[in-house]
Enzyme design. Structure first.
Site, PDB file in Angstrom:
ATOM      1  N   SER A 186       0.844  -1.191   0.000  1.00  0.00           N
ATOM      2  CA  SER A 186       0.000   0.000   0.000  1.00  0.00           C
ATOM      3  C   SER A 186       0.883   1.246   0.000  1.00  0.00           C
ATOM      4  O   SER A 186       1.724   1.410  -0.880  1.00  0.00           O
ATOM      5  CB  SER A 186      -0.961  -0.040   1.200  1.00  0.00           C
ATOM      6  OG  SER A 186      -1.942   0.966   1.086  1.00  0.00           O
ATOM      7  N   GLU A 216      -1.703  -2.424  -8.126  1.00  0.00           N
ATOM      8  CA  GLU A 216      -2.946  -2.693  -7.399  1.00  0.00           C
ATOM      9  C   GLU A 216      -3.398  -1.410  -6.726  1.00  0.00           C
ATOM     10  O   GLU A 216      -2.635  -0.464  -6.590  1.00  0.00           O
ATOM     11  CB  GLU A 216      -2.747  -3.803  -6.366  1.00  0.00           C
ATOM     12  CG  GLU A 216      -1.750  -3.487  -5.262  1.00  0.00           C
ATOM     13  CD  GLU A 216      -2.323  -2.647  -4.123  1.00  0.00           C
ATOM     14  OE1 GLU A 216      -3.539  -2.751  -3.852  1.00  0.00           O
ATOM     15  OE2 GLU A 216      -1.558  -1.873  -3.525  1.00  0.00           O
ATOM     16  N   HIS A 269      -5.314  -5.286  -1.872  1.00  0.00           N
ATOM     17  CA  HIS A 269      -5.946  -4.958  -0.590  1.00  0.00           C
ATOM     18  C   HIS A 269      -7.089  -5.892  -0.195  1.00  0.00           C
ATOM     19  O   HIS A 269      -7.690  -5.701   0.863  1.00  0.00           O
ATOM     20  CB  HIS A 269      -6.496  -3.531  -0.635  1.00  0.00           C
ATOM     21  CG  HIS A 269      -5.455  -2.466  -0.450  1.00  0.00           C
ATOM     22  ND1 HIS A 269      -4.507  -2.189  -1.404  1.00  0.00           N
ATOM     23  CD2 HIS A 269      -5.224  -1.611   0.577  1.00  0.00           C
ATOM     24  CE1 HIS A 269      -3.741  -1.193  -0.967  1.00  0.00           C
ATOM     25  NE2 HIS A 269      -4.148  -0.830   0.224  1.00  0.00           N
TER      26      HIS A 269
END
Length: 317
Positions: A125, A225, A288
């Site tokens: 992330s 992502e 995620h």
């Protein structure tokens, strides 16, 4: 009495499930770093109390600064990360969680000389910013994988940590991600694509553009992502990558999960794939959502097509 017994069973079940998860990480010394958003005292306490885990969570690294969405001040977060990366221990350096803030400390990291010893570094992330720095500036093979706080999340597949533990303990020579779905005709006919890996969270990759730590994509397999991205925003971010010329020389792109992968999201990804002259694939094996398989930067990697025309990513360790 029934309710009391039920409560005890729930507590016992939770404790047992956590222990079985952490069993694969037993005897691995881990230093937890919080370079982005922090966590409350209960989360930190729960992590410390997981049986079998050897976690070092320095209290000095969790002193709130002026901005409430950061674990601590930029200075403290940088110092704690620097100490973890440079100390003489063999500890794995593992990010607490994502959120926001890692990019704020990169200017200070750029002033450092590369340490003599490479360490395992794990996170994803917002931690993408640090992966790009460590893999590009120091040449480290960092691991895009679950943050350590994900151990406490029942909605996450704890197999994510099993795979990470196998890598950390040297039990595997290869790491694979199966079920790559080709999104364009070039991908459908690609029986072999070779290249080292780079990428991560799309928002953070876009944030890197124009900075001293800008992503270097030439000759690489790019993996991306993100989460909770509106389709129009996703299209805009991908367009930015393309118009920044950062897709020139890319060997292939692998998209992970983008939230719930709505029909509109998939439409954007397919449309983008067909605008490129490189293979583009999709999988739900990293990101995620529930499953977040590890991906290793700077590894010799390849995308192969089996005789049944199924695709997988193989990373050599």
């Amino acid at each position: 009495m029934v309710l009391k017994n039920l409560s005890l069973l729930i507590i016992l079940f939770f404790s047992t499930s956590v222990f079985s998860v952490s069993n694969n990480l037993i005897n691995i010394p881990i230093t937890v770093v919080a370079t982005a958003t922090g966590a409350d005292s209960k989360t930190l306490s729960d992590l410390k109390n997981i049986n079998g885990l050897n976690l070092q969570i320095p209290a000095k690294c969790f002193t709130k600064g002026k901005l409430p969405f950061l674990a601590s001040s930029d200075e403290v977060r940088f110092n704690c990360l620097r100490d973890a990366l440079f100390d003489k221990s063999d500890n794995v350096v593992w990010s607490l969680r994502g959120g926001y803030g890692s990019a704020r400390i990169i200017p200070d990291l750029l002033k450092l000389s590369k340490p003599n010893k490479e360490k395992f570094f794990i996170g994803y992330s917002d931690i993408t910013a640090l992966h790009l720095f460590l893999s590009q500036e120091w040449g480290w093979r960092t691991i895009h994988g679950s943050n350590i706080a994900d151990l406490l999340k029942t909605e996450k597949d704890q197999g994510n940590f099993t795979k990470l533990g196998e890598i950390l303990k040297g039990k595997v020579k290869q790491v694979t991600i199966d079920n790559l779905i080709p999104l364009n005709d070039i991908a459908k006919s690609s029986d072999l694509v070779k290249g080292n890996l780079t990428g991560g969270n799309l928002t953070m990759v876009q944030t890197s553009i124009g900075t001293r730590w800008q992503i270097k994509t030439k000759g690489k397999i790019l993996f991306l992502e993100d989460t909770n991205v509106a389709p129009f925003r996703l299209d805009r971010e991908l367009l930015h990558l393309k118009q920044s010329m950062l897709l020139e020389g890319v060997k292939a792109i692998i998209f992970g999960s983008f939230g719930k992968d709505l029909d509109a999201t998939m439409l954007v990804l397919r449309n983008f794939a067909y605008s490129l002259n490189i293979p583009v694939f999709k999988t739900n094996r990293f990101g995620h959502e529930r499953i977040n398989d590890p991906i290793i930067y700077n590894t010799n990697s390849k995308i192969i097509m089996s005789k049944h025309k199924e695709f997988k990513l193989i990373m050599e360790l």
